[in-house]
Design an enzyme around this catalytic site. Sequence first.
Site, PDB file in Angstrom:
ATOM      1  N   ILE A  23       0.855  -1.209   0.000  1.00 44.09           N
ATOM      2  CA  ILE A  23       0.000   0.000   0.000  1.00 44.09           C
ATOM      3  C   ILE A  23       0.883   1.249   0.000  1.00 44.09           C
ATOM      4  CG2 ILE A  23      -1.910   1.168   1.159  1.00 44.09           C
ATOM      5  CD1 ILE A  23      -2.408  -1.469   2.678  1.00 44.09           C
ATOM      6  N   ASP A 243     -24.569   4.677 -42.294  1.00 42.48           N
ATOM      7  CA  ASP A 243     -24.897   3.659 -43.299  1.00 42.48           C
ATOM      8  C   ASP A 243     -25.793   2.587 -42.705  1.00 42.48           C
ATOM      9  OD1 ASP A 243     -23.294   4.805 -45.124  1.00 42.48           O
ATOM     10  OD2 ASP A 243     -21.589   3.480 -44.807  1.00 42.48           O
ATOM     11  N   LYS A 265     -27.972   2.331 -48.235  1.00 40.41           N
ATOM     12  CA  LYS A 265     -28.901   1.750 -49.212  1.00 40.41           C
ATOM     13  C   LYS A 265     -29.767   0.755 -48.458  1.00 40.41           C
ATOM     14  CE  LYS A 265     -25.495   2.004 -52.894  1.00 40.41           C
ATOM     15  NZ  LYS A 265     -24.364   2.346 -52.027  1.00 40.41           N
ATOM     16  N   GLY A 297     -17.630  -1.111 -39.796  1.00 39.14           N
ATOM     17  CA  GLY A 297     -16.253  -1.630 -39.865  1.00 39.14           C
ATOM     18  C   GLY A 297     -15.233  -0.515 -39.799  1.00 39.14           C
ATOM     19  N   ILE A 301     -11.452   0.351 -45.225  1.00 39.55           N
ATOM     20  CA  ILE A 301     -11.478  -1.002 -45.810  1.00 39.55           C
ATOM     21  C   ILE A 301     -12.835  -1.172 -46.484  1.00 39.55           C
ATOM     22  CG2 ILE A 301     -11.397  -3.487 -45.345  1.00 39.55           C
ATOM     23  CD1 ILE A 301      -9.321  -2.938 -43.238  1.00 39.55           C
ATOM     24  N   MET A 378     -18.620  -8.666 -49.220  1.00 44.05           N
ATOM     25  CA  MET A 378     -19.669  -8.464 -50.235  1.00 44.05           C
ATOM     26  C   MET A 378     -19.711  -9.604 -51.242  1.00 44.05           C
ATOM     27  SD  MET A 378     -18.776  -4.462 -50.875  1.00 44.05           S
ATOM     28  CE  MET A 378     -17.031  -4.649 -50.649  1.00 44.05           C
ATOM     29  N   GLY A 407     -22.166 -10.910 -38.307  1.00 40.07           N
ATOM     30  CA  GLY A 407     -21.104 -11.192 -37.337  1.00 40.07           C
ATOM     31  C   GLY A 407     -21.067 -10.200 -36.181  1.00 40.07           C
TER      32      GLY A 407
END
Length: 449
Positions: A23, A243, A265, A297, A301, A378, A407
Amino acid sequence: MRYLPLHLDLKGRHVLVVGGGEIALRKVTLLLKAGARITLVAPEISGALKETLRDHELLSATYESSHLDNKVLVVAATENETVNREVSGDATAKNILVNVVDSPELCTVTFPAIIDRSPLVVSVGSAGGAPVLTRYVREQIELLLPERITQLAGFLAKTRDKLKDLLPDIDRRRRQTEDFLTTPGAEAAMSGDSVTAESYLFDTEKTVTSGEVYLVGAGPGDPDLLTLRALQLMQKAEVVLYDNLVSPRVLDRVRRDAEMEFVGKRSGYKSTSQEDINDLLVRLAKDGKRVLRLKGGDPFIFGRGGEEIQKLIEGNIPFQVVPGITAASGCAAYAGIPLTHRELSQSVRFVTGHPKDGKVDLPWQEFVHPMETVVFYMGLGGLATICQQLMNAGREASTPVAIVSKGTTPEQQVLKGTLESMPGLVARTQIQTPTLIIVGDVVNFSAQI
Ligand SMILES: C[S@@+](CC[C@H](N)C(=O)[O-])C[C@H]1O[C@@H](n2cnc3c(N)ncnc32)[C@H](O)[C@@H]1O
């Protein structure tokens, strides 16, 4: 208020620590950070304390009140209650500040929980009565205070005199600094760009726009995978463009009063073109807004982040990019598939499987190495082509394949097969997008864990 918080300047001042164990070491470490000169007294002193206090005074003895001479503060960190009471009584009689670890009733000062972004220091205390709550509150504040606020505090200290010369009136100076903290200048100061930061701080006519854009990776779905930086900016933004890959549970973490705009979309919605999104970002920032561009994500990327920042650069809009956990990392981890493995895979490749003009046109010959994991983003629409082309190029028909759907979310599903069997399996299964395809021997590893 039972205790008044004061920040004590201990540099070069003498402090007594009573106690020679774990301590005491914790308190000593803190006192040394503040530059204290320490005298430590205890019948037995641990090796770690001897090492830490090499250049200080160590007394292998029992405590006596004369040890308090010339000290501004004493910390009793022993497990011996009689000694603790004696130290507290002696110190109080001599008007020396005293802290007795875990005994608030014996203290005239307590150690707060500290968020150290020196020169900015935030202390949180509960009069010693609720240390766990104090630490909890500290953690919450830690989340909100970026590590780099240190640089901002340093910048403000450095420019203080110049701002005083520019604005001698204290109220105007305070307002100018308050305004500055909401401009991109504050972010620039945190990144060490003092030239840009000064252009905002000294802009008393308010000629530079105060809008900026944060391009932030929201990860693959689980909100607990957001980075600290993402959370901080989600609390700061006034407008959010997001998105369809950004999960509702992630959106729940955005500041309540932020304006939310969906630009993804989705069936039933009129989709916003990339050009329109780019223009919107520039327009909102030019209107002075702090805009959060939230992407699933990682923005760099397969996220078109490069195109968006190109527009921002052309529009002279300040921006920052915050990486996120990409789908491959998130899905693989949550499905128990290591993307590389010393015996199974020496490299990993991220590939877009998005069909162009109905065709998935890729350099298939480059994907044939058996010790390489290939991850297709994709790829569901082109799955049959992907599997067939990999086999044509020379990968074994028995090469394991996993498809991870949604995921890292509570609805995650993992489907396993081989290059040969997977298209048939998918045709027989209701699989929901988004999906990620992982090809390679590492897929079978998850059976072992
Ligand atoms: C336009 S890309 C965006 C990738 C994103 N920037 C990233 O770093 O993960 C969209 C693709 O990412 C993959 N993806 C994103 N989130 C996913 C998730 N939670 N589960 C499975 N695949 C996901 C899917 O392949 C989806 O079609």
